[in-house]
Design a protein around this motif. Structure first.
Motif, PDB file in Angstrom:
ATOM      1  N   SER A  83       7.331 -11.807   7.066  1.00 24.43           N
ATOM      2  CA  SER A  83       6.868 -12.735   6.282  1.00 24.43           C
ATOM      3  C   SER A  83       6.185 -12.156   5.232  1.00 24.43           C
ATOM      4  O   SER A  83       6.060 -10.921   4.877  1.00 24.43           O
ATOM      5  CB  SER A  83       5.743 -13.540   7.037  1.00 24.43           C
ATOM      6  N   LYS A  84       6.178 -13.262   4.061  1.00 19.65           N
ATOM      7  CA  LYS A  84       5.605 -12.715   2.608  1.00 19.65           C
ATOM      8  C   LYS A  84       3.941 -12.084   2.875  1.00 19.65           C
ATOM      9  O   LYS A  84       3.738 -11.069   2.448  1.00 19.65           O
ATOM     10  CB  LYS A  84       5.364 -13.752   1.811  1.00 19.65           C
ATOM     11  N   GLU A  85       3.444 -12.861   3.626  1.00 27.23           N
ATOM     12  CA  GLU A  85       2.016 -12.484   3.978  1.00 27.23           C
ATOM     13  C   GLU A  85       1.929 -10.914   4.614  1.00 27.23           C
ATOM     14  O   GLU A  85       1.090 -10.158   4.437  1.00 27.23           O
ATOM     15  CB  GLU A  85       1.220 -13.375   4.995  1.00 27.23           C
ATOM     16  N   ILE A 127       2.740  -8.420   2.148  1.00 23.25           N
ATOM     17  CA  ILE A 127       1.615  -7.960   1.238  1.00 23.25           C
ATOM     18  C   ILE A 127       0.279  -7.367   2.030  1.00 23.25           C
ATOM     19  O   ILE A 127      -0.093  -6.154   1.517  1.00 23.25           O
ATOM     20  CB  ILE A 127       1.123  -9.404   0.553  1.00 23.25           C
ATOM     21  N   ALA A 182      11.543  -7.805  -0.334  1.00 20.74           N
ATOM     22  CA  ALA A 182      11.193  -7.016   1.230  1.00 20.74           C
ATOM     23  C   ALA A 182      11.788  -5.779   1.341  1.00 20.74           C
ATOM     24  O   ALA A 182      11.104  -4.936   1.594  1.00 20.74           O
ATOM     25  CB  ALA A 182      11.623  -8.176   2.315  1.00 20.74           C
ATOM     26  N   TYR A 197       6.315  -1.243  -5.212  1.00 20.34           N
ATOM     27  CA  TYR A 197       5.050  -1.729  -5.662  1.00 20.34           C
ATOM     28  C   TYR A 197       3.686  -1.399  -5.203  1.00 20.34           C
ATOM     29  O   TYR A 197       2.637  -1.815  -5.503  1.00 20.34           O
ATOM     30  CB  TYR A 197       4.999  -3.411  -5.216  1.00 20.34           C
ATOM     31  N   HIS A 229      13.507  -4.198  -8.913  1.00 19.36           N
ATOM     32  CA  HIS A 229      12.079  -4.317  -9.037  1.00 19.36           C
ATOM     33  C   HIS A 229      11.286  -3.176  -9.466  1.00 19.36           C
ATOM     34  O   HIS A 229      10.050  -3.128  -9.761  1.00 19.36           O
ATOM     35  CB  HIS A 229      11.656  -4.505  -7.427  1.00 19.36           C
ATOM     36  N   GLU A 259      10.956 -13.596  -7.448  1.00 14.47           N
ATOM     37  CA  GLU A 259      10.309 -13.093  -6.276  1.00 14.47           C
ATOM     38  C   GLU A 259       8.989 -12.493  -6.436  1.00 14.47           C
ATOM     39  O   GLU A 259       8.016 -12.742  -5.898  1.00 14.47           O
ATOM     40  CB  GLU A 259      11.506 -11.856  -5.665  1.00 14.47           C
ATOM     41  N   ASP A 282       6.566 -14.952  -6.759  1.00 15.74           N
ATOM     42  CA  ASP A 282       6.341 -15.722  -5.551  1.00 15.74           C
ATOM     43  C   ASP A 282       5.446 -14.671  -4.677  1.00 15.74           C
ATOM     44  O   ASP A 282       4.681 -15.440  -4.070  1.00 15.74           O
ATOM     45  CB  ASP A 282       7.627 -15.933  -4.832  1.00 15.74           C
ATOM     46  N   TYR A 283       5.515 -13.434  -4.741  1.00 10.17           N
ATOM     47  CA  TYR A 283       4.807 -12.687  -3.974  1.00 10.17           C
ATOM     48  C   TYR A 283       3.393 -12.471  -4.404  1.00 10.17           C
ATOM     49  O   TYR A 283       2.583 -11.731  -4.068  1.00 10.17           O
ATOM     50  CB  TYR A 283       5.367 -11.488  -3.890  1.00 10.17           C
TER      51      TYR A 283
END
Length: 648
Positions: free
Chosen positions: A8-10, A13, A174, A182, A256, A295, A298-299
């Motif tokens: 998941s994105k969460e 992060i 991802a 990042y 990225h 992306e 969105d993140y």
């Protein structure tokens, strides 16, 4: 659902980006291993679909693999990746089976798909097209197969910037985050002040990779120190050099990484708006960068209040027409302002007053790609790589008459001979080396005696050689150096923006003189012959005037191909001018063909194809060529089936 979508994105992060000391339970560790490609639950096939792969037929290969999987009812995942660097071996396909290391195959075209995949899915290594297997101590290696890091093309490289290209999914944030992406950006905005980031980059010794190597950190500090309500960061991705494709490959293979480099640089100088200037022809790079930007937004890695840090950044893509002059930063800024791309006098420098009159930093793709690793590893670690004055690595696009063409990354301080004869595999087809053209169309052609030179900004400048953005073209014995110089001078003339007279008129005059050096003598009158000699005598002096009086880098470097070939290959000029001879038989107008009467069968093939009716004879009897009518096109040579036609 593929592995990239299973996190998941969460979670990505919170656990991978914001947790300073993450500890992973068994379930999380497995998920991370899946994202990093360290583990697969089902067969996974990686197809290189960068531009070089697409041109070589990778999309048809991908479709054939998909059809094979359907026909055999095999549950497998296909992931499209960028170029690993070995462009001459495309299409490249990797296969990773559960419990086995990833293994790579070259030149996988549609006819090879059935045999390769029939074998590999039965855990049998096919006897063809193998590049090597990836090293993985946790998996059972393929028996008697070499490791890819032992391949001569990769063994002598140090891949800091290209480490993800061809390995991770460029359309999955991802995958990038799982590969420690990042983290440097988050580290910078949460642990460092902008001044500290400038200091770190300055201390690393990073110099701009697009030209003469101005220190990146110093440029950032200048922009930082100039107060303004708005500052800009520009990523120059308008790669226009013939033979250069470094930027394109990085943008396609690891977009990225560039966004992260831009984000850190923008934070350091205080810019809230950044532009990526990509040439219009780079469709795939543009598409993948657009996906990556969406992306990142969105993140929450772009936009307002990034990850709650109070930092704001908006990145905009602008497509350019691919004008070579846009490599000059003031011309690029004019283009972004909607004006004709023309350079301006400096100072003021863009870091003081650039886009719309605001402090602006212009860095190219490779320079920005270095930033995340510097922040992650630290400036001292980075500064230990390379030479005293040139730190880190350099990416080169190597093309021409070598065995292995493609994209390489070597530590600064590597000598050119090692690049040509070890990494690139030496000259193809058993031919002899003739020259290395380095630095793009305004670069220098170097003989073999110069190949002991090190990749180093200052060392090269002492020798009068420019590294440029990193285009490297290898030439063999079949190359005419006059024709090579003429091509580059013609290119520079066409790309001149026309603003200053020395560049506009000087390159035109140089091109005219180069044309008459290779012109057929029979076309000249006595007056023209005198003019030719006069022009030739002026050539060297004209080049020096253009170098010293032109406004921008394009004009100042335009004569380099001419001056370097005059310096190192003067005997070829003398042959062309005085003997009217091209030893490589490349200059059409100087070629004289003749027919060996003992070998000629009178088949009429040459006579029927000659466009100027310069061949005479009768069927079943030897033919002959009228020198005065022959244009040297060589069609007769190409169509003769009896090897009866020769060049004097």
């Amino acid at each position: 659902m593929n592995s990239s979508n299973s996190a998941s994105k969460e979670w990505l992060i919170q656990r991978l980006l914001l947790d300073p000391n993450p500890w992973f339970n068994a379930e999380e560790s497995e998920l991370l291993a899946l994202l990093r490609g360290e583990k697969v639950n089902k067969p996974t096939i990686y197809v290189g679909t960068g531009s070089c792969g697409v041109v070589a037929g990778a999309l048809a290969t991908r479709d054939a693999i998909r059809q094979f999987l359907n026909d055999h009812n095999i549950d497998a995942e296909i992931i499209e990746v960028g170029c690993i660097g070995l462009c001459s071996a495309e299409p490249i396909v990797d296969v990773q089976l559960p419990g086995r290391p990833r293994i790579s195959f070259t030149n996988v075209e549609v006819p090879q798909v059935e045999s390769i995949f029939s074998d590999i899915f039965h855990h049998i290594i096919p006897g063809i097209n193998i590049l090597g297997q990836y090293r993985d101590r946790l998996k059972e290696p393929w028996v008697n197969e070499a490791f890819i890091d032992e391949h001569p093309f990769f063994h002598n490289q140090l891949r800091l910037i290209l480490k993800n290209c061809g390995l991770i999914n460029p359309e999955s944030i991802a995958s990038y985050i799982a590969a420690d992406g990042y983290k440097s950006f988050v580290k910078a905005i949460t642990n460092y002040t902008p001044e500290k980031v400038c200091e770190v980059v300055d201390k690393s010794g990073l110099r701009g990779r697009g030209g003469k190597g101005f220190p990146a950190g110093k440029k950032w500090k200048i922009a930082r120190e100039h107060s303004s309500d708005q500052k800009y960061l520009i990523c120059n991705a308008d790669e226009s050099d013939p033979g250069a494709f470094m930027d394109r490959a990085i943008l396609e293979g690891d977009p990225h990484l560039i966004i992260e480099g831009i984000a850190i640089a923008a934070y350091a100088i205080g810019a809230t708006k950044a532009y990526i200037h990509i040439r219009k022809e780079y469709d795939l790079a543009m598409r993948r960068m657009t996906i990556a930007l969406n992306e990142a937004r969105d993140y929450g890695l772009l936009g307002n209040n990034i990850l709650g840090s109070g930092v704001n950044l908006n990145i905009i893509i602008r497509s350019g027409a691919g004008a070579f002059v846009c490599g000059e930063e003031t011309a690029l800024i004019s283009s972004l302002e909607g004006k004709r791309a023309m350079p301006h006098h400096k100072p003021p420098y863009p870091a003081q007053s650039g886009l719309f009159g605001k402090p602006t930093v212009v860095n190219n793709v490779e320079t920005l790609a270095n930033i995340p690793v510097i922040i992650n590893k630290g400036p001292l670690w980075y500064a230990e790589i390379g030479t005293a004055s040139s730190k880190g690595t350099k990416v080169f696009a190597i093309s021409g008459k070598v065995a292995n063409t493609g994209l390489i990354e070597v530590a600064m301080g590597t000598n050119l001979k090692k690049i040509v004869f070890e990494i690139a595999g030496g000259i193809a087809n058993g031919k002899a080396f003739k020259a290395l053209h380095l630095g793009g169309p305004s670069g220098n052609s170097l003989p073999e005696s110069m190949l002991n030179m090190l990749v180093d900004f200052d060392e090269m400048e002492k020798q009068g050689v420019m590294m440029g953005s990193g285009g490297m073209v290898v030439l063999d014995e079949d190359t005419c150096m006059i024709d090579t110089a003429r091509y580059f001078i013609g290119f520079m003339q066409k790309e001149s923006c026309g603003k200053c007279i020395p560049c506009r008129e000087g390159t035109r005059r140089m091109n005219e003189i180069m044309e008459i050096i290779t012109r057929r003598p029979l076309k000249e009158s006595g007056h023209e012959t005198l003019g030719r000699f006069k022009g030739v005598m002026q050539l060297e002096g004209l080049a020096e005037v253009i170098k010293t009086t032109s406004l921008c880098g394009l004009g100042k470097t335009a004569p380099n191909p001419l001056l370097s070939t005059l310096k190192w290959f003067r005997d070829e000029y003398e042959e062309h001018i005085f003997d009217r001879k091209c030893r490589a038989n490349v200059c059409h107008d100087l070629r004289t063909f003749y027919i060996d009467v003992d070998k000629c069968t009178g088949c009429t093939a040459c006579e029927s194809k000659c466009p100027v009716n310069a061949i005479y004879g009768s069927p079943r009897n030897p033919y002959f060529i009228i020198d005065e009518k022959c244009t040297g096109c060589g069609i007769c040579y190409d169509v003769c089936k009896f090897s009866a036609i020769f060049v004097r």
